[in-house]
Design an enzyme around this catalytic site. Sequence first.
Site, short mmCIF file in Angstrom:
data_model
loop_
_atom_site.label_atom_id
_atom_site.label_comp_id
_atom_site.label_asym_id
_atom_site.label_seq_id
_atom_site.Cartn_x
_atom_site.Cartn_y
_atom_site.Cartn_z
N HIS A 28 7.60 9.51 -4.52
CA HIS A 28 6.26 8.94 -4.35
C HIS A 28 6.14 8.25 -3.00
O HIS A 28 7.11 7.67 -2.52
CB HIS A 28 5.94 7.94 -5.47
N LYS A 65 -5.99 1.82 -12.23
CA LYS A 65 -7.05 2.04 -11.23
C LYS A 65 -8.38 2.29 -11.91
O LYS A 65 -9.44 1.91 -11.40
CB LYS A 65 -6.67 3.23 -10.33
#
Length: 900
Positions: free
Chosen positions: A140, A567
């Site tokens: 990531h 999110k």
Amino acid sequence: MTSTDHKDAALTEDIRLLGRLLGEVIRQHEGDAAFAEIEAIRQLSVASRKLEDVEAQRKLTALLDGLTDEQSVRVARAFSFFSQLANIAEDCHHTRRHRIHRREGSAPLPASLAGLANEFGGEAGSALTGVEVSPVLTAHPTEVQRKSILDCQLKIAEALAARDAVPADSQEARTLERELVRVITTLWHTRMLRDVKLGVKDEIENALAYFHYTFLDVVPALQADAEDLLDAAAGVPVLRIGSWVGGDRDGNPFVTAEMLDHALRRQGDIVFEHYLDAVHALGADLPLSQLLTTPTPALMALAQASPDRSAHREDEPYRRALTGIFARLSATAAALGLSGIRRRSVGESAAYASAAEFKADLDTLDASLRASGLAVLAEGRLRQLRLAVSAFGFHLATLDLRQNADVHEATIAELLAVAGVCADYRALDEAARRELLVTELASPRLLFSPHSEYSQEARGELAIFHRAARALREQGADAIRQAIISKADNVSDLLEVAMLMKEAGLVTPGPAPATRIMIVPLFETIDDLRRAPVTMQDWFALPLARALVRSQGDLQEIMLGYSDSNKDGGYVTSNWELYKAETELVKVFAMHQVRLRFFHGRGGTVGRGGGPSYEAILAQPAGAVQGGLRLTEQGEVIASKYANAELGRRNLEALVAATARATRSANEPRNTPRYAAVMESLSAAAFRHYRELVYETPGFVDFFRTLTPIREIADLNIGSRPASRKASQRIEDLRAIPWVFSWAQCRIMLPGWFGFGSAVAALADEDRALLKEMWTKWRFFQTLLANMDMLLAKTDPAVAARYAALAADQPAATGIFQRIMAERERTLAALFEITGSDALLASNPALARSIRNRFPYLDPLNHLQIALIKRHRAGDTAERVKRGIHISINGLAAGLRNSG
């Protein structure tokens, strides 16, 4: 001096030593003027932060603003490297305190196997029954460290650890200090940033480095302790390492069948090289003569089958057997097409058909030694190797496949259309899709035809599954065990993957089909989490689907996404919806008599499900941990946990201990209806405030994209995957990782706390009063607040205000920023009211002091980052400006640690 200060004296000494040596290296190689400049900045930053000296702050600002581009880069490098050195010292100190704890004979720590054995006492034998923990390494874009830098850091850690074992004024200590100078000199002259963007092959190599650092040795050693301390079943691994690197295609067009093949081959290279080295070393360990021992007939048969005909080893059956084993291993590596093997065998032999065959030969050696009264020899390197084979097989790490449900849907739609089965699959409703897919899965007919034309995407998806099928044939069933579906929200999403696997022979068709790879839905948005129990209820109710689950031993894995749910709905709602989804899924699985294993997609920071793993596992709902547990290890967290073998051992041990404890307490109630009702109200209010800010406030997207360094982060060469799923400026399309990472850089950390303060204020008085009881009695709520506490301690309104000045529309930005800061004050007030504390991290003074001590070294990095971003966005395209920004991002990520 307090007891805590006394315990941390060695840490303070190490940090001062490393800081002094870094200063000496800078003075020697950059000159007295450069050293004086950096030292002046350090002293002013310490004075302005610790002494709240306004004049020092003014002088610091003037000094930093006056730096040239070249000076800015040098200062950013100096403070970035100091942050890295401080991290090393802290990690070494944790290890030091752990050793002292053991040496003093104190009670075993709870997060250890010894603590588990101590707690369970006479029932220790059942503590690890059914326990299998799998940390899964992912690639990531928050891991900003180069492997060259990590290697230097490891050498520094080794030298610091060695200093503990020698007198401070000894020649050995002086030798080690000179070694530290050499490594820090190397570090200073090593490029901190990558010149080119990471490719998938680079990410594969980075992940594999941790097997050398930690896993290859630590996993078998931990398994041995599990068997010795807790009577764990011999050879049944309690730990399996997983990986997404080379198999995670979601949003990454560079992960192809070719990259999957490369990952599998490189994993094979690593594990076979390890086995060949171990077998070679065993040959030196076991020069036993049959004139002095009595080998078993099975061992003698193994020796006779060996291609080793040397007269010098004629009476050494163990060595000859090992030479034969080596030859078979070497032949197996060649048959698999592995190219990274250094050692060669003395003769030809047949390849092993499986890792089990290799293990059986090692078991023959073990049995012979024990039968000859030489168990002490069997307990050394041989036992380590046998346990390694059980854990790593011929595959090293189980490689997951992952793709977005939309891609699976498009591929199936194309296959069906080209085959003339359904012209427009996407136009069908869910019921019609299920009916069609069930019919096709029952049929032996394949949809793909080599004579037809298909899109590159469809061919690529099918190629992935064909390569996976080959991996299972060559490297064993554990090479690939999961196919994960991102954005799963319906049963048809799971059936589509079954269809694709059928095309590659991974699903056997028929009314009761069987699958060789588990189909795993990933529920990640708030809506997906809320629908998850119904989705799985419908899945199990489908006879064909139930047959697929039965073929996996009545075990079904569910992956939960922490990043996207955060999110989407904010910190409080994300955590609560995850908790509720787990609770309801436990009920659904129990009703259908299917074993449940959760796979937690946790990130590094609190905003992405991070925080201490031990506490997070124990805070799971009742029944959510049923022996098996998987969790992602992402970004810079991988290095902080596993770049050092001793540190890695402690982290792995904590995962096993927590999983065992959570499994044993599976039927204990975790909350009450009153607690749940208050959390529901709290979540609803927090969700509303978060969504109003992030998705409904005019100008918020521009505010975020100009206040934070998101644009500059996207330019960093730190990951192969794009920062956004689509070419869009929308928050919805931005990946959760750079979203969280950006807020961390500007010291706001918004994803880890926003909305909580307003939500608490909106509660009725009696509900607010109950929050204090929830804090003391409910582990989930304790963990929720403790993680928030840790993240808020890393925020800094003064630094954040300077970033706010970067925003293009200042009137709008001022309003949004004031709104965020007001919510921070409300959140702090609510946190202190509930916990009874009057300061952040009051219950963790060591961490509080660590963060406070870091701030003076982070402040110059933030200041430089802002100044350089201003220049860059104003049109200054100088390479040094860009490099300085990126170095500051690197340094802040290191200093803040779990920031992405």
